[in-house]
Design a protein around this motif. Structure first.
Motif, PDB file in Angstrom:
ATOM      1  N   ALA A 232     -24.472  63.869  52.205  1.00 21.79           N
ATOM      2  CA  ALA A 232     -23.047  63.612  51.966  1.00 21.79           C
ATOM      3  C   ALA A 232     -22.290  64.921  51.801  1.00 21.79           C
ATOM      4  CB  ALA A 232     -22.875  62.730  50.727  1.00 21.79           C
ATOM      5  N   GLU A 233     -22.888  65.882  51.111  1.00 20.56           N
ATOM      6  CA  GLU A 233     -22.241  67.189  50.935  1.00 20.56           C
ATOM      7  C   GLU A 233     -22.109  67.904  52.273  1.00 20.56           C
ATOM      8  OE1 GLU A 233     -20.150  70.087  49.325  1.00 20.56           O
ATOM      9  OE2 GLU A 233     -20.735  68.254  48.281  1.00 20.56           O
ATOM     10  N   GLU A 234     -23.140  67.832  53.107  1.00 21.58           N
ATOM     11  CA  GLU A 234     -23.069  68.426  54.441  1.00 21.58           C
ATOM     12  C   GLU A 234     -21.976  67.758  55.266  1.00 21.58           C
ATOM     13  OE1 GLU A 234     -26.981  68.116  56.122  1.00 21.58           O
ATOM     14  OE2 GLU A 234     -27.804  69.696  54.846  1.00 21.58           O
ATOM     15  N   ALA A 235     -21.866  66.444  55.164  1.00 15.08           N
ATOM     16  CA  ALA A 235     -20.831  65.714  55.898  1.00 15.08           C
ATOM     17  C   ALA A 235     -19.439  66.127  55.413  1.00 15.08           C
ATOM     18  CB  ALA A 235     -21.024  64.206  55.739  1.00 15.08           C
ATOM     19  N   ARG A 236     -19.268  66.303  54.104  1.00  9.81           N
ATOM     20  CA  ARG A 236     -17.972  66.755  53.577  1.00  9.81           C
ATOM     21  C   ARG A 236     -17.619  68.141  54.117  1.00  9.81           C
ATOM     22  NH1 ARG A 236     -19.164  63.475  49.134  1.00  9.81           N
ATOM     23  NH2 ARG A 236     -20.550  64.882  48.043  1.00  9.81           N
ATOM     24  N   ARG A 237     -18.605  69.025  54.143  1.00 12.31           N
ATOM     25  CA  ARG A 237     -18.356  70.366  54.688  1.00 12.31           C
ATOM     26  C   ARG A 237     -17.979  70.299  56.172  1.00 12.31           C
ATOM     27  NH1 ARG A 237     -23.487  72.654  53.369  1.00 12.31           N
ATOM     28  NH2 ARG A 237     -23.767  71.715  51.357  1.00 12.31           N
ATOM     29  N   GLU A 238     -18.661  69.444  56.918  1.00  8.31           N
ATOM     30  CA  GLU A 238     -18.356  69.278  58.338  1.00  8.31           C
ATOM     31  C   GLU A 238     -16.940  68.714  58.520  1.00  8.31           C
ATOM     32  OE1 GLU A 238     -19.014  69.301  62.508  1.00  8.31           O
ATOM     33  OE2 GLU A 238     -19.957  70.365  60.846  1.00  8.31           O
ATOM     34  N   ILE A 239     -16.554  67.761  57.686  1.00 10.94           N
ATOM     35  CA  ILE A 239     -15.202  67.195  57.760  1.00 10.94           C
ATOM     36  C   ILE A 239     -14.167  68.280  57.498  1.00 10.94           C
ATOM     37  CG2 ILE A 239     -13.586  65.666  56.545  1.00 10.94           C
ATOM     38  CD1 ILE A 239     -15.971  63.696  56.245  1.00 10.94           C
ATOM     39  N   GLU A 240     -14.392  69.096  56.493  1.00  8.86           N
ATOM     40  CA  GLU A 240     -13.454  70.192  56.187  1.00  8.86           C
ATOM     41  C   GLU A 240     -13.367  71.175  57.357  1.00  8.86           C
ATOM     42  OE1 GLU A 240     -11.260  70.608  53.714  1.00  8.86           O
ATOM     43  OE2 GLU A 240     -11.898  68.576  53.159  1.00  8.86           O
ATOM     44  N   ARG A 241     -14.508  71.484  57.956  1.00  6.48           N
ATOM     45  CA  ARG A 241     -14.517  72.396  59.102  1.00  6.48           C
ATOM     46  C   ARG A 241     -13.724  71.795  60.265  1.00  6.48           C
ATOM     47  NH1 ARG A 241     -16.640  73.223  63.783  1.00  6.48           N
ATOM     48  NH2 ARG A 241     -17.959  71.393  63.798  1.00  6.48           N
ATOM     49  N   MET A 242     -13.931  70.500  60.505  1.00 10.67           N
ATOM     50  CA  MET A 242     -13.228  69.833  61.596  1.00 10.67           C
ATOM     51  C   MET A 242     -11.720  69.765  61.320  1.00 10.67           C
ATOM     52  SD  MET A 242     -15.492  69.222  63.809  1.00 10.67           S
ATOM     53  CE  MET A 242     -15.153  67.903  64.903  1.00 10.67           C
ATOM     54  N   LYS A 243     -11.336  69.550  60.066  1.00 14.89           N
ATOM     55  CA  LYS A 243      -9.908  69.533  59.719  1.00 14.89           C
ATOM     56  C   LYS A 243      -9.272  70.890  59.998  1.00 14.89           C
ATOM     57  CE  LYS A 243      -9.812  65.966  56.132  1.00 14.89           C
ATOM     58  NZ  LYS A 243      -9.648  65.712  54.682  1.00 14.89           N
ATOM     59  N   LYS A 244      -9.979  71.959  59.639  1.00 15.49           N
ATOM     60  CA  LYS A 244      -9.454  73.296  59.900  1.00 15.49           C
ATOM     61  C   LYS A 244      -9.338  73.546  61.402  1.00 15.49           C
ATOM     62  CE  LYS A 244     -11.150  75.371  55.636  1.00 15.49           C
ATOM     63  NZ  LYS A 244     -12.134  76.253  55.025  1.00 15.49           N
ATOM     64  N   GLU A 245     -10.327  73.094  62.149  1.00 13.86           N
ATOM     65  CA  GLU A 245     -10.292  73.267  63.596  1.00 13.86           C
ATOM     66  C   GLU A 245      -9.131  72.485  64.207  1.00 13.86           C
ATOM     67  OE1 GLU A 245     -13.143  72.444  67.475  1.00 13.86           O
ATOM     68  OE2 GLU A 245     -14.070  72.669  65.504  1.00 13.86           O
ATOM     69  N   ILE A 246      -8.910  71.274  63.747  1.00 12.71           N
ATOM     70  CA  ILE A 246      -7.787  70.467  64.240  1.00 12.71           C
ATOM     71  C   ILE A 246      -6.477  71.165  63.931  1.00 12.71           C
ATOM     72  CG2 ILE A 246      -6.498  68.321  63.821  1.00 12.71           C
ATOM     73  CD1 ILE A 246      -9.253  66.934  63.532  1.00 12.71           C
ATOM     74  N   GLN A 247      -6.344  71.686  62.713  1.00 16.09           N
ATOM     75  CA  GLN A 247      -5.103  72.378  62.343  1.00 16.09           C
ATOM     76  C   GLN A 247      -4.893  73.615  63.211  1.00 16.09           C
ATOM     77  OE1 GLN A 247      -2.786  71.157  60.293  1.00 16.09           O
ATOM     78  NE2 GLN A 247      -1.532  72.825  61.046  1.00 16.09           N
ATOM     79  N   THR A 248      -5.957  74.366  63.485  1.00 16.70           N
ATOM     80  CA  THR A 248      -5.857  75.537  64.352  1.00 16.70           C
ATOM     81  C   THR A 248      -5.400  75.134  65.756  1.00 16.70           C
ATOM     82  OG1 THR A 248      -7.624  76.630  63.111  1.00 16.70           O
ATOM     83  CG2 THR A 248      -7.160  77.482  65.309  1.00 16.70           C
ATOM     84  N   LEU A 249      -5.976  74.067  66.286  1.00 13.36           N
ATOM     85  CA  LEU A 249      -5.594  73.601  67.617  1.00 13.36           C
ATOM     86  C   LEU A 249      -4.142  73.115  67.639  1.00 13.36           C
ATOM     87  CD1 LEU A 249      -8.865  71.737  68.635  1.00 13.36           C
ATOM     88  CD2 LEU A 249      -8.013  73.902  69.546  1.00 13.36           C
ATOM     89  N   ARG A 250      -3.715  72.445  66.588  1.00 13.15           N
ATOM     90  CA  ARG A 250      -2.313  72.007  66.516  1.00 13.15           C
ATOM     91  C   ARG A 250      -1.375  73.205  66.471  1.00 13.15           C
ATOM     92  NH1 ARG A 250      -2.853  67.023  62.210  1.00 13.15           N
ATOM     93  NH2 ARG A 250      -3.547  65.484  63.735  1.00 13.15           N
ATOM     94  N   ASP A 251      -1.755  74.217  65.690  1.00 16.18           N
ATOM     95  CA  ASP A 251      -0.924  75.423  65.609  1.00 16.18           C
ATOM     96  C   ASP A 251      -0.833  76.101  66.978  1.00 16.18           C
ATOM     97  OD1 ASP A 251      -0.592  74.896  62.931  1.00 16.18           O
ATOM     98  OD2 ASP A 251      -2.049  76.409  62.252  1.00 16.18           O
ATOM     99  N   ARG A 252      -1.953  76.201  67.692  1.00 24.22           N
ATOM    100  CA  ARG A 252      -1.950  76.801  69.029  1.00 24.22           C
ATOM    101  C   ARG A 252      -1.063  76.006  69.980  1.00 24.22           C
ATOM    102  NH1 ARG A 252      -8.282  78.007  70.323  1.00 24.22           N
ATOM    103  NH2 ARG A 252      -8.645  79.552  68.693  1.00 24.22           N
ATOM    104  N   LEU A 253      -1.165  74.671  69.919  1.00 21.72           N
ATOM    105  CA  LEU A 253      -0.360  73.815  70.777  1.00 21.72           C
ATOM    106  C   LEU A 253       1.125  73.979  70.465  1.00 21.72           C
ATOM    107  CD1 LEU A 253      -0.253  71.634  72.959  1.00 21.72           C
ATOM    108  CD2 LEU A 253      -0.490  69.927  71.148  1.00 21.72           C
TER     109      LEU A 253
END
Length: 169
Positions: free
Chosen positions: A92-113
């Motif tokens: 569950a902790e690994e999944a939470r870390r992965e979710i946070e990483r994916m959220k940051k990646e989504i935000q980066t992609l939105r900023d680039r767009l």
């Protein structure tokens, strides 16, 4: 803990015990042994008190071994459940870390767009307007047939009804 001196009488045989357990507990255990011995002597009238005591001791020892085995089994199950729980917690902790990483990646992609869209709109001389369909209007008023000549109401008569349109009268 204090030591308690307890006098027991089991099947007419008296004995004194010194125990760290409460007096009430020791008396209840003595009563349980006496009840087991009486039950054995009732089942077999030829059994002596000594034989009844031995059989009762065997029964209690058997129950003790089975209870210990059951307790060991429960301990093993609890250990397995704790390991499963620990493993699930780590996952569950690994999944939470992965979710946070994916959220940051989504935000980066939105900023680039957004940056790309901003640059594109700055480079374009005119923005192409969005064409929307014109709203439908309903025409109000009186309507007439353009192919049919209009006759004033005073010109109308019974006979004019039968006359062909376009013919001079």
């Amino acid at each position: 803990m204090s030591k308690n001196k307890v006098k027991l009488t089991i099947c007419g045989i008296s004995c004194s015990l010194i125990s760290e357990d409460d007096k009430e507990y020791v008396l209840s255990v003595g009563q349980e042994v006496e009840d087991a011995m009486i039950s054995i002597t009732r089942q077999n009238e030829r059994a002596s008190l000594t034989l009844a005591a031995v059989i009762a001791a065997l029964n209690f020892c058997d129950s003790s071994h089975k209870a210990a085995a059951s307790a060991d089994n429960l301990r093993s199950q609890i250990k397995d459940y704790l390991e499963d729980s620990s493993r699930a917690r780590v996952e569950a902790e690994e999944a939470r870390r992965e979710i946070e990483r994916m959220k940051k990646e989504i935000q980066t992609l939105r900023d680039r767009l957004a940056e790309k869209e901003r640059k594109t709109s700055e480079q374009a001389p005119e923005a192409i307007p969005v064409q929307r369909p014109a709203p439908q209007t309903v025409q109000k008023g009186s309507f007439s047939n353009p192919l049919k000549p209009t006759i004033a109401p005073e010109q109308e008569g019974f006979m004019s009804f039968f006359e062909k349109p376009g013919k001079d009268t």
